[in-house]
Design a protein around this motif. Structure first.
Motif, PDB file in Angstrom:
ATOM      1  N   LEU A 155       0.852  -1.202   0.000  1.00  0.00           N
ATOM      2  CA  LEU A 155       0.000   0.000   0.000  1.00  0.00           C
ATOM      3  C   LEU A 155       0.875   1.234   0.000  1.00  0.00           C
ATOM      4  O   LEU A 155       2.032   1.190   0.419  1.00  0.00           O
ATOM      5  N   GLY A 156       0.321   2.326  -0.482  1.00  0.00           N
ATOM      6  CA  GLY A 156       1.119   3.547  -0.522  1.00  0.00           C
ATOM      7  C   GLY A 156       0.224   4.753  -0.679  1.00  0.00           C
ATOM      8  O   GLY A 156      -0.977   4.630  -0.953  1.00  0.00           O
ATOM      9  N   PRO A 157       0.811   5.923  -0.502  1.00  0.00           N
ATOM     10  CA  PRO A 157       0.010   7.151  -0.606  1.00  0.00           C
ATOM     11  C   PRO A 157      -0.450   7.402  -2.030  1.00  0.00           C
ATOM     12  O   PRO A 157       0.256   7.071  -2.994  1.00  0.00           O
ATOM     13  N   PHE A 158      -1.625   7.976  -2.169  1.00  0.00           N
ATOM     14  CA  PHE A 158      -2.103   8.447  -3.468  1.00  0.00           C
ATOM     15  C   PHE A 158      -1.352   9.737  -3.812  1.00  0.00           C
ATOM     16  O   PHE A 158      -1.171  10.608  -2.968  1.00  0.00           O
ATOM     17  N   ILE A 159      -0.893   9.820  -5.069  1.00  0.00           N
ATOM     18  CA  ILE A 159      -0.199  11.028  -5.528  1.00  0.00           C
ATOM     19  C   ILE A 159      -0.911  11.526  -6.787  1.00  0.00           C
ATOM     20  O   ILE A 159      -0.903  10.835  -7.814  1.00  0.00           O
ATOM     21  N   PRO A 160      -1.567  12.688  -6.706  1.00  0.00           N
ATOM     22  CA  PRO A 160      -2.356  13.146  -7.864  1.00  0.00           C
ATOM     23  C   PRO A 160      -1.480  13.354  -9.101  1.00  0.00           C
ATOM     24  O   PRO A 160      -0.359  13.866  -9.003  1.00  0.00           O
TER      25      PRO A 160
END
Ligand code: SAH
Ligand code: SF4
Length: 364
Positions: A231-236
């Motif tokens: 899992l990881g952060p969403f990056i726009p």
């Protein structure tokens, strides 16, 4: 004793308690992180396993609303690695003593594609004399295709559910037959049924995502009894539809912090799984990968893709390490992991202990 201490001491991970852990502020979260590190040390130790990442192709038939590889986003260059480039990646993995590789790409269907992946799997097995383990991340496929790849020698598969909330799933994917939440879940079941070590995960900090959703994600992973989490952060990404909601998401620091709390809680809820420290962490924070390892992750994916192609695999913007050579990555990781008192393990598959205990035949 504080409520947090009670939850941690009793290992009482109900949905309500997971939400309360996800809402911890910086000071109280230290208790959570300390407990997670302790659990990791006792369950799987402080070893870090590597998956040399081969980004095989940036061509994708899907249109996920967050991803820079989506079909409708015009790419500067499309590419598929040639046989020579694949050979180079395999040789590099052997030279750098990476015990496993991860083959990742945009999602494609059709015989030509699936047979090519089969060939690559066989090649990796043959050239490395079965010494290199293989994780695939090539999207949703038929059970037959998954079987073909498994029989060729792949033994782990990473397919993120992206979010376990079906309503949210259709806010971040077009609602049509090629983007079906139902099918994504079915794929995870097919993979498990075939004997793969199955990994899944979510993006953290998506627009419209609540803390409750993230708690449900953790319970979903537990219920599916997966062997690995990525899992990881969403990056726009500026060329995707979700870019318009970039102001409606937690800021960088908060996304990073939430990701770390997710990792730490997961280590407590599922102590023996493999968990990836995603490269996206490093895009948000120069020390993001180390922080994720200290929070509970145990896998890192150094990039083996030829440097000339890396920028074209732009799932999200500002990817870390796009200009580094494989040697740079290997040296840098060794120093970074030593700095946090973790130990990189070379020449081992690094299977998930949770999986090994259930299927002893899959020990490397
Ligand atoms: N096509 C395959 C594998 C490549 S995409 C698949 O979709 O499964 C790998 C992962 O990149 C996805 O699962 C998604 O979670 C992540 N990703 C895509 N766009 C992203 C973004 N904008 N920010 C963070 N992660 C992203
Ligand atoms: Fe394609 Fe995967 Fe990106 Fe979706 S997340 S557009 S399937 S590469």
């Amino acid at each position: 004793m504080s409520i947090t201490e009670q939850i941690l001491q009793n290992k009482n991970f109900t949905k309500e308690n997971i939400i309360s852990l996800l809402q911890l502020g910086k000071t109280e979260a230290k208790l959570l992180f300390a407990e997670s590190l302790k659990t990791k040390r006792e369950s799987i130790g402080l070893d870090v396993h590597l998956r040399g990442l081969i980004e095989y192709s940036n061509i994708c038939e899907k249109n996920c609303l967050y991803c820079g590889l989506r079909k409708s986003t015009e790419k500067k260059n499309t590419y598929t690695l040639s046989d020579n480039q694949i050979d180079f990646c395999i040789q590099e993995a052997i030279r750098l003593q990476y015990g496993s590789v991860a083959l990742q790409c945009g999602e494609q269907s059709g015989k030509e594609f699936t047979e090519k992946i089969t060939q690559i799997i066989k090649k990796i097995k043959q050239v490395s004399e079965n010494k290199i383990g293989i994780t695939l991340s090539c999207g949703e496929q038929s059970k037959e295709t998954y079987r073909e790849w498994f029989n060729a020698g792949a033994h782990r598969y990473l397919l993120r559910i992206e979010t376990s909330n079906e309503d949210l799933y259709y806010k971040i994917h077009p609602k049509n037959s090629t983007h079906s939440f139902y099918n994504r879940v079915k794929c995870l079941e097919d993979l498990k049924d075939l004997g793969y070590q199955v990994g899944t995960g979510v993006m953290v900090g998506l627009p419209f995502q609540s803390t409750e959703d993230l708690a449900d994600d953790i319970l979903f992973f537990k219920q599916k009894d997966v062997a690995m989490i990525g899992l990881g952060p969403f990056i726009p990404h500026q060329d995707t539809p979700l870019w318009q909601f970039r102001e409606n998401i937690p800021d960088k620091q908060e996304r990073m912090f939430l990701t770390l709390k997710m990792i730490a809680i997961l280590r407590l809820v599922m102590p023996e799984i493999n968990m990836v420290s995603a490269t996206a962490n490093q895009t948000l924070d120069p020390l993001g990968r180390e922080k994720a390892i200290v929070a509970g992750a145990n896998i890192i994916m150094p990039n083996l893709t030829p440097t000339s192609k890396r920028e074209d695999y732009a799932i999200y913007p500002d990817k870390a390490c796009v200009k580094d050579s494989p040697d740079d990555c290997a040296n840098c990781l060794e120093i970074r992991m030593r700095g946090i008192e973790h130990n990189i393990v070379y020449n081992e598959w690094g299977d998930s202990l949770a999986f090994i205990k259930k299927h002893t035949a899959f020990k490397s």
